[in-house]
Design a protein around this motif. Sequence first.
Motif, PDB file in Angstrom:
ATOM      1  N   UNK A 283       5.125  44.133 -13.098  1.00 47.71           N
ATOM      2  CA  UNK A 283       5.277  43.046 -14.065  1.00 47.71           C
ATOM      3  C   UNK A 283       4.352  41.861 -13.794  1.00 47.71           C
ATOM      4  N   UNK A 284       3.700  41.829 -12.627  1.00 49.51           N
ATOM      5  CA  UNK A 284       2.848  40.687 -12.285  1.00 49.51           C
ATOM      6  C   UNK A 284       1.499  40.764 -13.003  1.00 49.51           C
ATOM      7  N   UNK A 285       1.042  39.622 -13.511  1.00 46.47           N
ATOM      8  CA  UNK A 285      -0.323  39.500 -14.030  1.00 46.47           C
ATOM      9  C   UNK A 285      -0.796  38.068 -13.834  1.00 46.47           C
ATOM     10  N   UNK A 286      -2.101  37.882 -13.907  1.00 48.93           N
ATOM     11  CA  UNK A 286      -2.712  36.566 -13.702  1.00 48.93           C
ATOM     12  C   UNK A 286      -3.675  36.280 -14.837  1.00 48.93           C
TER      13      UNK A 286
ATOM     14  N   UNK B 149       5.722  42.924 -21.119  1.00 50.29           N
ATOM     15  CA  UNK B 149       6.592  42.275 -22.108  1.00 50.29           C
ATOM     16  C   UNK B 149       7.829  41.586 -21.514  1.00 50.29           C
ATOM     17  N   UNK B 150       8.240  41.952 -20.290  1.00 46.27           N
ATOM     18  CA  UNK B 150       9.403  41.323 -19.667  1.00 46.27           C
ATOM     19  C   UNK B 150       9.036  40.159 -18.754  1.00 46.27           C
ATOM     20  N   UNK B 151       7.756  39.849 -18.661  1.00 46.10           N
ATOM     21  CA  UNK B 151       7.295  38.808 -17.743  1.00 46.10           C
ATOM     22  C   UNK B 151       7.435  37.413 -18.355  1.00 46.10           C
ATOM     23  N   UNK B 152       7.509  36.431 -17.478  1.00 37.36           N
ATOM     24  CA  UNK B 152       7.559  35.016 -17.854  1.00 37.36           C
ATOM     25  C   UNK B 152       6.677  34.241 -16.875  1.00 37.36           C
TER      26      UNK B 152
ATOM     27  N   UNK C 162       6.471  31.927 -22.130  1.00 32.16           N
ATOM     28  CA  UNK C 162       5.771  33.205 -22.311  1.00 32.16           C
ATOM     29  C   UNK C 162       4.324  33.027 -22.779  1.00 32.16           C
ATOM     30  N   UNK C 163       3.884  31.787 -22.948  1.00 29.04           N
ATOM     31  CA  UNK C 163       2.504  31.546 -23.367  1.00 29.04           C
ATOM     32  C   UNK C 163       2.112  30.121 -22.988  1.00 29.04           C
ATOM     33  N   UNK C 164       0.843  29.969 -22.587  1.00 21.92           N
ATOM     34  CA  UNK C 164       0.249  28.651 -22.369  1.00 21.92           C
ATOM     35  C   UNK C 164      -1.076  28.649 -23.112  1.00 21.92           C
ATOM     36  N   UNK C 165      -1.310  27.630 -23.874  1.00 26.63           N
ATOM     37  CA  UNK C 165      -2.603  27.490 -24.533  1.00 26.63           C
ATOM     38  C   UNK C 165      -3.009  26.024 -24.472  1.00 26.63           C
ATOM     39  N   UNK C 166      -4.197  25.732 -24.967  1.00 26.05           N
ATOM     40  CA  UNK C 166      -4.655  24.359 -24.974  1.00 26.05           C
ATOM     41  C   UNK C 166      -6.161  24.263 -25.043  1.00 26.05           C
ATOM     42  N   UNK C 167      -6.661  23.149 -24.524  1.00 23.24           N
ATOM     43  CA  UNK C 167      -8.096  22.850 -24.554  1.00 23.24           C
ATOM     44  C   UNK C 167      -8.542  22.304 -23.210  1.00 23.24           C
ATOM     45  N   UNK C 168      -9.731  22.698 -22.806  1.00 25.29           N
ATOM     46  CA  UNK C 168     -10.374  22.068 -21.647  1.00 25.29           C
ATOM     47  C   UNK C 168     -11.695  21.493 -22.123  1.00 25.29           C
ATOM     48  N   UNK C 169     -12.064  20.379 -21.534  1.00 28.23           N
ATOM     49  CA  UNK C 169     -13.175  19.578 -22.027  1.00 28.23           C
ATOM     50  C   UNK C 169     -14.339  19.605 -21.035  1.00 28.23           C
TER      51      UNK C 169
END
Length: 174
Positions: free
Chosen positions: A29-32, A141-144, A99-106
């Motif tokens: 279940x681990x991912x990076x 799909x079960x990861x957080x 379950x998700x991170x998004x955004x912007x880097x400058x």
Amino acid sequence: MAIGSLLVIAIVLLQNIDPSSAWASTNETYSYSLAVGKGLGSAYQTTGEGHINAIRIWEAYNCQITGVQFQYDGIWSAVVGGTTGTTIEMELRDGEAIIQISGKWHASHYIYQLVFVTNRGRFLTAGQPSGYSYNFYPVHPDAELLLVSGRYTSGGITSIGAHWGAIASDGKMH
């Protein structure tokens, strides 16, 4: 930054994870999600045991993310970065997970926006929508979200990557 450089940074950051922590063990279940941003300054990783149940983000007015903090099963982690600017916070509900991170880097070296999304469709947004987009999510799909890692300076967060996995009811990764 070249792919090879990103891979080296990812390996270094993964090697800095405390091997006794619940997240350090390898399993299906681990991912990076590879870190984004310029990556200047000191390395960091958030630490805690169990589920993330609250998030705090500090943002400079109309500018970059200056700090991040997670609460793991009721215990706040150390602040990553600084506490300058406006504080934005969200408490997660029972059974809710990031379950998700998004955004912007400058190009100015900082993470400018962070958006944390939960499995219940709620989200926390901080910072300004300026710069290059990124979107992190787990493979399984079960990861957080387990923790974030990256780099920071006195001015704010300069890079961020996400570590994902499934957590058992005892707070240990499985």
